[in-house]
Design an enzyme around this catalytic site. Structure first.
Site, mmCIF file in Angstrom:
data_model
loop_
_atom_site.group_PDB
_atom_site.id
_atom_site.type_symbol
_atom_site.label_atom_id
_atom_site.label_comp_id
_atom_site.label_asym_id
_atom_site.label_seq_id
_atom_site.Cartn_x
_atom_site.Cartn_y
_atom_site.Cartn_z
ATOM 1 N N ASP A 149 64.232 -7.102 -4.386
ATOM 2 C CA ASP A 149 63.088 -6.393 -3.818
ATOM 3 C C ASP A 149 63.066 -6.324 -2.306
ATOM 4 O OD1 ASP A 149 62.399 -9.197 -3.444
ATOM 5 O OD2 ASP A 149 60.406 -8.456 -2.927
ATOM 6 N N ASP A 204 67.852 -7.470 0.401
ATOM 7 C CA ASP A 204 68.516 -7.178 -0.867
ATOM 8 C C ASP A 204 69.120 -5.782 -0.907
ATOM 9 O OD1 ASP A 204 67.933 -9.657 -2.083
ATOM 10 O OD2 ASP A 204 65.902 -8.987 -2.536
ATOM 11 N N ASP A 216 67.410 -11.540 -7.545
ATOM 12 C CA ASP A 216 66.866 -12.203 -6.371
ATOM 13 C C ASP A 216 65.695 -13.057 -6.843
ATOM 14 O OD1 ASP A 216 66.191 -12.691 -3.554
ATOM 15 O OD2 ASP A 216 64.495 -11.375 -3.959
#
Length: 504
Positions: free
Chosen positions: A399, A403, A218
C-alpha cells in the site's frame, strides 16, 4: 450488453454521487455549484442527509457518515476535523465543513469508473490470440467454401447443390464464438469482482492473478489496517483528555492524529490552550490556566528509562510525571483466515516488511507466514526477483509509497483503497474496505475465469472441428448452418455468464 450489465454497479455509483454542493465563500456567503465546477481549496458545506460532492478533509464539525457506496462497509463511521471524506459518501448526523482536495474527474469515484472501463476494454493475451485467429479466419473459410464448391462440381453434383454446400460452409464457420470467448468472460468477471469491492484495471491482470503461485504481503497498511489505535484504555483523567485532545489536534504527527481520533470517538471536548509551540522531532506544548502541558516523545518528557515497545506518546502537565500512551496497529480482522485460504489454494505466503523484527514477529505468527524484515524498497524488489528467478510467479500486495517498486516488480499486484497514489497506480487491482478477503477472492475468481475462457476456446474449436466437416460433406443445409452458428455463440455466452457469481 454484457459490458453494460457488468458496469451496472458503476452506473449506480454515478447516479448516486451528488450533482453539486454549497460552497462557503470568503465573505461568509454561500453559493451552490455543480460538481464539475468545484475546485481544490474551496470550502464545501455538507448538510445532514447530503452526499459529499467532492473529496476533502473535514475542517469543522463532527458527524457519522455512511461509506457503503464506496467501501461496501454498511456500519456508519464517525468523522471529525482533520479526517478525510470521499465523494459519494453520505453525511448522516450533523452539518460539516469540508476543505476540497479533489473534485470532478479526480475524485475516488471517478477513478473507480475509469478502472472499470479499462477492465472492460483491455486486450489480454487470450483476446489477442482470438483476434489473430479471427484475422486469418476469413481467407481460410472462403478457401474452404471454394474448395467445397469445386469438389462437389468435380464429383458430378450440379451447380445448385455445390453452391448450397459452399454457402453452408461459409455460414457454419462464422468466428463469432471464438471472438466472444474471452472478452465476455473478462467483462462478466470484472463486474462480479467490482460488486465485491475489487477493481481490476485490465483483463491481463485477471490472467496474471490466475498464474500466481506465491503471495508477498507488505505488513503496515496491508496485513494491518494502517491506523494506530490506543493499546487499551488511555491512562488520563477527563481533564487531561481534554487538554491532550487540544494538543493532538494542533499536530500533524501520526500519533497525534491517532490520539485525536480516539478522544473524538469518546466525545471529549478540547480545552482552550494558549502559546502553542511545535518542537520539531520532539512534540508540542501549550499553556492552560497558567500550567504548561505537553504531548510528545516519551524521552522528551522524562520517560527515558521506560522500556517502550511499539508506537507510544507521552502527556505531561506542569512538572508532574508524564503518562505513557501506547498505540498499536490492528491486524485486519480476517487476515489469518485469508492466509490459510491462500495456502489451501496452493499459494505460498510471505511478509516483506521494512519494520524491525520485534514489530513484525507477532503479525507473522498470527497469520502463520514467514517474514523478511528491515527491508528497504530496493530490498523488497530484490526479494521478489529472487523468488521469481526460482520459477515462481509473485502476487505482491502492498500500500505505501515505498511499495511502488515492489508492486511493479511482481508478476501481478494488488493494493488496498487506503494505499498512496503511487501504490494504487502501480497495482493491477485495488480492493476496498478493511478486510483482506478480496485478495483470496480475486485469485479464486481469476482461476475460475481462466477455466471458463479455456472452456470457451474448447467449445468454439470443438464446434468448428465437428461442424465444418459435416458442412463440407453436404449434411448441413444453410438453414441448419445458421442455427448451429448462432447456437455456438449463445453457448459461449451462457458459459461466460456463469462467472456472475465467481466472486462469492
Amino acid at each position: 450488453m454484457m459490458r453494460d450489465r457488468a458496469r451496472n454497479g458503476v452506473t449506480a455509483l454515478m447516479r448516486e454521487t451528488a450533482p453539486g454542493g454549497t460552497i462557503l465563500l470568503p465573505d461568509g456567503t454561500t453559493v451552490w455549484k455543480r460538481a464539475a465546477d468545484l475546485e481544490p481549496g474551496m470550502r464545501l458545506l455538507v448538510a445532514a442527509g447530503e452526499r459529499f460532492a467532492a473529496d476533502g478533509v473535514v475542517e469543522d464539525g463532527r458527524s457519522m457518515i455512511d461509506r457503503s457506496l464506496v467501501t461496501g462497509e454498511t456500519m456508519p463511521e464517525p468523522i471529525a476535523p482533520g479526517e478525510p471524506a470521499i465523494a459519494g459518501t453520505l453525511n448522516l448526523a450533523n452539518p460539516l465543513t469540508l476543505r476540497i482536495t479533489a473534485a470532478g474527474d479526480r475524485t475516488s469515484i471517478a477513478e473507480i469508473i475509469r478502472m472499470m472501463e479499462a477492465a472492460g476494454q483491455s486486450r489480454s493475451f487470450y483476446v489477442r490470440l482470438a483476434d489473430r485467429a479471427a484475422h486469418f479466419y476469413a481467407p481460410v473459410v472462403h478457401m474452404l467454401a471454394l474448395c467445397s464448391f469445386a469438389g462437389w462440381m468435380l464429383g458430378g453434383a450440379g451447380w445448385h447443390q455445390s453452391l448450397l454446400v459452399a454457402v453452408a460452409v461459409l455460414i457454419i464457420t462464422c468466428p463469432c464464438a471464438l471472438g466472444l470467448a474471452v472478452p465476455v468472460s473478462q467483462v462478466v468477471a470484472a463486474g462480479a469482482l467490482m460488486r465485491r469491492g475489487i477493481l481490476i484495471k485490465d483483463g491481463s491482470a485477471l490472467e496474471r492473478l490466475a498464474e500466481a503461485d506465491e503471495v508477498c504481503f507488505d505488513k503496515t497498511g496491508t496485513v494491518t489496517i494502517g491506523r494506530l489505535v490506543p493499546d487499551g484504555a488511555l491512562a488520563l483523567s477527563a481533564g487531561e483528555k481534554s487538554l491532550a485532545l487540544a494538543l493532538a489536534r494542533a499536530s500533524l504527527h501520526p500519533l497525534s492524529r491517532a490520539l485525536a481520533a480516539a478522544l473524538d470517538s469518546e466525545k471529549v471536548e478540547p480545552a482552550m490552550l494558549a502559546d502553542l509551540r511545535e518542537h520539531p522531532g520532539l512534540g508540542i506544548d501549550g499553556v492552560a490556566d497558567g500550567v504548561r502541558v505537553a504531548l510528545g516523545r516519551p524521552g522528551w518528557l522524562g520517560l527515558d528509562r521506560v522500556d517502550v515497545e511499539g508506537p507510544a506518546v507521552a502527556f505531561r502537565m506542569g512538572e508532574g510525571t508524564a503518562a505513557l500512551l501506547r498505540f498499536s496497529d490492528r491486524i485486519r480482522p480476517d487476515a489469518a483466515q485469508v492466509f490459510q485460504r491462500l495456502r489451501q489454494m496452493g499459494l505460498e505466503t510471505i511478509l516483506l516488511s521494512g519494520d524491525r523484527r520485534e514489530a513484525v514477529a507477532p503479525v507473522a505468527r498470527s497469520v502463520g507466514a514467514t517474514a523478511l524484515v528491515e527491508l528497504s524498497p530496493i530490498g523488497k524488489v530484490e526479494a521478489i526477483q529472487r523468488i521469481q528467478r526460482g520459477g515462481h510467479r509473485v502476487l505482491m500486495v502492498g500500500d505505501g509509497l515505498n511499495d511502488g517498486p515492489a508492486l511493479a516488480a511482481g508478476h501481478v499486484s494488488m493494493a488496498p483503497a487506503s494505499a498512496t497514489d503511487v501504490g494504487q497506480s502501480a497495482a493491477d487491482a485495488v480492493f476496498l474496505g478493511d478486510r483482506l478477503a478480496p485478495v483470496a477472492i480475486a485469485v479464486a475468481a481469476a482461476r475460475r475465469t481462466r477455466a471458463v475462457v479455456r472452456q470457451n476456446f474448447a467449445l468454439a474449436i470443438g464446434y468448428n472441428a465437428l461442424a465444418v466437416p459435416l458442412a463440407i460433406a453436404g449434411l448441413v443445409t444453410p438453414m441448419l448452418a445458421a442455427i448451429a452458428m448462432s447456437s455456438s455463440s449463445l453457448l459461449v455466452l451462457a458459459n461466460s455468464l456463469r462467472l456472475r457469481n465467481c466472486a462469492r
